[in-house]
Design a protein around this motif. Structure first.
Motif, short mmCIF file in Angstrom:
data_model
loop_
_atom_site.label_atom_id
_atom_site.label_comp_id
_atom_site.label_asym_id
_atom_site.label_seq_id
_atom_site.Cartn_x
_atom_site.Cartn_y
_atom_site.Cartn_z
N GLN A 1 30.12 3.76 3.67
CA GLN A 1 29.76 5.02 4.35
C GLN A 1 28.26 5.10 4.50
O GLN A 1 27.51 4.74 3.58
N PHE A 2 27.80 5.56 5.67
CA PHE A 2 26.36 5.75 5.83
C PHE A 2 26.05 7.19 6.23
O PHE A 2 26.85 7.87 6.87
N ASP A 3 24.88 7.63 5.81
CA ASP A 3 24.33 8.93 6.19
C ASP A 3 22.91 8.70 6.70
O ASP A 3 22.12 8.00 6.07
N ILE A 4 22.61 9.28 7.85
CA ILE A 4 21.27 9.19 8.44
C ILE A 4 20.77 10.61 8.68
O ILE A 4 21.48 11.43 9.28
N VAL A 5 19.57 10.88 8.21
CA VAL A 5 18.94 12.18 8.46
C VAL A 5 17.65 11.94 9.24
O VAL A 5 16.75 11.24 8.77
N VAL A 6 17.59 12.48 10.44
CA VAL A 6 16.39 12.40 11.28
C VAL A 6 15.63 13.71 11.13
O VAL A 6 16.17 14.80 11.39
N GLU A 7 14.39 13.61 10.70
CA GLU A 7 13.54 14.79 10.48
C GLU A 7 12.55 14.94 11.64
O GLU A 7 11.78 14.02 11.93
N GLY A 8 12.60 16.10 12.30
CA GLY A 8 11.65 16.41 13.37
C GLY A 8 10.88 17.68 13.06
O GLY A 8 10.57 17.96 11.90
N THR B 1 15.93 8.84 7.37
CA THR B 1 16.33 8.36 6.05
C THR B 1 17.77 7.88 6.13
O THR B 1 18.65 8.60 6.59
N VAL B 2 17.99 6.64 5.69
CA VAL B 2 19.32 6.03 5.76
C VAL B 2 19.84 5.82 4.34
O VAL B 2 19.16 5.22 3.50
N THR B 3 21.04 6.31 4.08
CA THR B 3 21.71 6.10 2.79
C THR B 3 23.06 5.46 3.04
O THR B 3 23.86 5.97 3.84
N VAL B 4 23.31 4.32 2.41
CA VAL B 4 24.59 3.64 2.52
C VAL B 4 25.29 3.70 1.18
O VAL B 4 24.74 3.27 0.16
N THR B 5 26.50 4.24 1.17
CA THR B 5 27.31 4.34 -0.05
C THR B 5 28.37 3.26 -0.01
O THR B 5 29.25 3.27 0.86
N PRO B 6 28.32 2.31 -0.94
CA PRO B 6 29.30 1.21 -0.91
C PRO B 6 30.73 1.72 -1.08
O PRO B 6 31.00 2.60 -1.90
N GLY B 7 31.63 1.15 -0.30
CA GLY B 7 33.04 1.47 -0.40
C GLY B 7 33.83 0.27 -0.86
O GLY B 7 33.36 -0.55 -1.64
N PHE B 8 35.05 0.14 -0.36
CA PHE B 8 35.94 -0.94 -0.80
C PHE B 8 35.46 -2.29 -0.28
O PHE B 8 34.94 -2.39 0.84
N PRO B 9 35.66 -3.35 -1.05
CA PRO B 9 35.37 -4.69 -0.54
C PRO B 9 36.45 -5.16 0.43
O PRO B 9 37.46 -4.47 0.65
N VAL B 10 36.24 -6.34 1.01
CA VAL B 10 37.22 -6.94 1.91
C VAL B 10 38.50 -7.24 1.14
O VAL B 10 38.46 -7.71 -0.01
N THR B 11 39.64 -6.96 1.74
CA THR B 11 40.93 -7.30 1.14
C THR B 11 41.27 -8.72 1.56
O THR B 11 41.53 -9.00 2.73
N VAL B 12 41.26 -9.65 0.60
CA VAL B 12 41.46 -11.07 0.87
C VAL B 12 42.76 -11.52 0.21
O VAL B 12 42.95 -11.38 -1.00
N CYS B 13 43.65 -12.08 1.03
CA CYS B 13 44.96 -12.53 0.55
C CYS B 13 44.96 -14.03 0.29
O CYS B 13 44.52 -14.82 1.14
#
Length: 403
Positions: free
Chosen positions: A189-196, A292-304
């Motif tokens: 998940q990412f969040d971006i806040v642009v300040e003007g 300002t960019v914030t990335v919140t790690p989520g689930f990894p790749v599901t590998v079978c």
């Protein structure tokens, strides 16, 4: 045909499988704590010779069946229990009674099929050597429930193999599908806040308007996906929410954006985060603003694991015939936290088509729809496949591929 009786036996339990599914569906619970669902599972399986474990972080359960034919391998079967924060619009007699919550991803069916598999395997315990772990997991919908259950030690010692099913309402009736390698994407998940600098909407030259800058970032994000990443290793970047402003004649001070990043490889996962931050901050800087960019790690790749997929395919063909299994040509860019288990244990997840027989499955509402429907007559098949994967692995392991 090792499992030829399983489907018939599963069908004999169809009423109890459906009853449990409907009871869970009517009282959906969100997140890591699903006590009503947990209690329904415990009650439904109380008569079986299972050893139960619960952990401090969630209401997740692991029930262990010890085969009476002696020691052997250990296999895990998983079903998730949590719902989504959505209003149900199916009109079903057993529709959600909880405002703002719905089983729109089929976790009610996953739990019911797993409980059914426990019934089948307990009835065959005299012939089983080894152990089966039944993992009833909350918190799959973005809450990392599988990771918490692993961290709590509920799956310790680790199994030798792991299997799971996921229903697909817009997939052909009764078809099981899977693939070797990446099945589902990572999800961050990412969040971006642009300040003007805000001001009067009639005088934008006296302000620093962050709205067009945010729009430019959205456009740039879509372009960089196609220009910086090869189509052979795809990525998805979606801006799903934008918030700014208070009135029609006010320039906002800031814009907040939120979205998701999906990738199929660790390299692209890291690089997508890097280029997202670079694009957002540089575009904002070009207009005299900051981002300002914030990335919140989520689930990894599901590998079978290839061996697990081969085993599952063999089980399905034994149970439902040569046309019962389909190899997917490409991954799906959704995500699953069963990936945490598959990072530690070789295994596979398969998809089960639950569109009603005879309908145009392509037009059916998909998972995460407020109108998602399931053909419950398919649930015994899923139950039999889960039980069959466990039975076959305990008997043969990954036949021909044992270390």
């Amino acid at each position: 045909m090792l499992h030829h009786e399983l489907l018939e036996q599963a069908r004999s339990h169809a009423d109890s499988i459906v009853a449990l599914r409907r009871a869970i569906h009517a009282e959906p619970e969100l997140g890591l704590h699903t006590p009503k669902t947990r209690d329904k599972v415990r009650a439904a399986l109380a008569h079986l010779p299972l050893e139960w474990r619960e952990g401090p972080s969630t209401t997740g359960l692991v029930a262990t069946l010890k085969g009476r034919a002696g020691p052997g391998r250990r296999v895990l079967l998983r079903g998730d229990m949590d719902a989504l924060p959505m209003e149900e619009e199916t009109g079903l007699d057993f529709a959600s009674t909880i405002p703002g919550a719905m089983h729109a991803c089929g976790h009610d069916t996953h739990t019911a099929m797993l409980a059914g598999a426990a019934e089948l395997l307990c009835a065959r315990a005299d012939k089983l050597a080894g152990e089966v772990q039944f993992m009833f997991q909350p918190g799959e919908e973005g809450f990392h429930g599988a990771r918490f259950m692993l961290d709590d030690g509920l799956i310790d010692p680790l199994p030798d193999a792991a299997f799971a099913l996921h229903v697909m309402p817009n997939s052909p009736h009764g078809l099981i599908a899977g693939r070797t390698g990446a099945l589902l994407a990572s999800a961050d998940q990412f969040d971006i806040v642009v300040e003007g600098r805000g001001g009067h909407a009639s005088m934008p030259h006296d302000a620093l308007d962050p709205v067009p800058v945010a729009c430019e970032i959205v456009t740039a994000l879509q372009a960089l996906v196609t220009r910086k990443f090869p189509v052979s290793d795809p990525v998805v970047a979606t801006v799903a929410k934008i918030e700014a402003g208070t009135a029609h004649n006010v320039i906002a001070d800031r814009v907040a954006m939120r979205g998701t990043l999906r990738t199929l490889s660790p390299g692209n996962r890291a690089r997508l985060r890097e280029v997202l931050e670079q694009a957002a901050t540089h575009i904002a800087a070009a207009h005299g603003m900051t981002a300002t960019v914030t990335v919140t790690p989520g689930f990894p790749v599901t590998v079978c694991d290839a061996r697990a997929v081969d085993l599952g395919e063999a089980v399905v063909r034994d149970i439902s015939g040569e046309n019962g299994f389909h190899r997917l040509a490409a991954p799906i860019m959704g995500a699953e936290d069963f990936s945490y288990v598959l990072e530690k244990v070789p295994g596979a997840m398969f998809f089960l088509g639950v569109a009603h027989e005879g309908v145009d499955w392509r037009s059916c509402c998909s998972i995460h729809s407020t109108k998602m429907m399931v053909d419950e007559s398919v649930l015994p098949l899923g139950t039999a496949v889960l039980a069959g994967c466990a039975e076959r692995f305990l008997a043969e392991g990954f036949a021909g591929n044992e270390q």
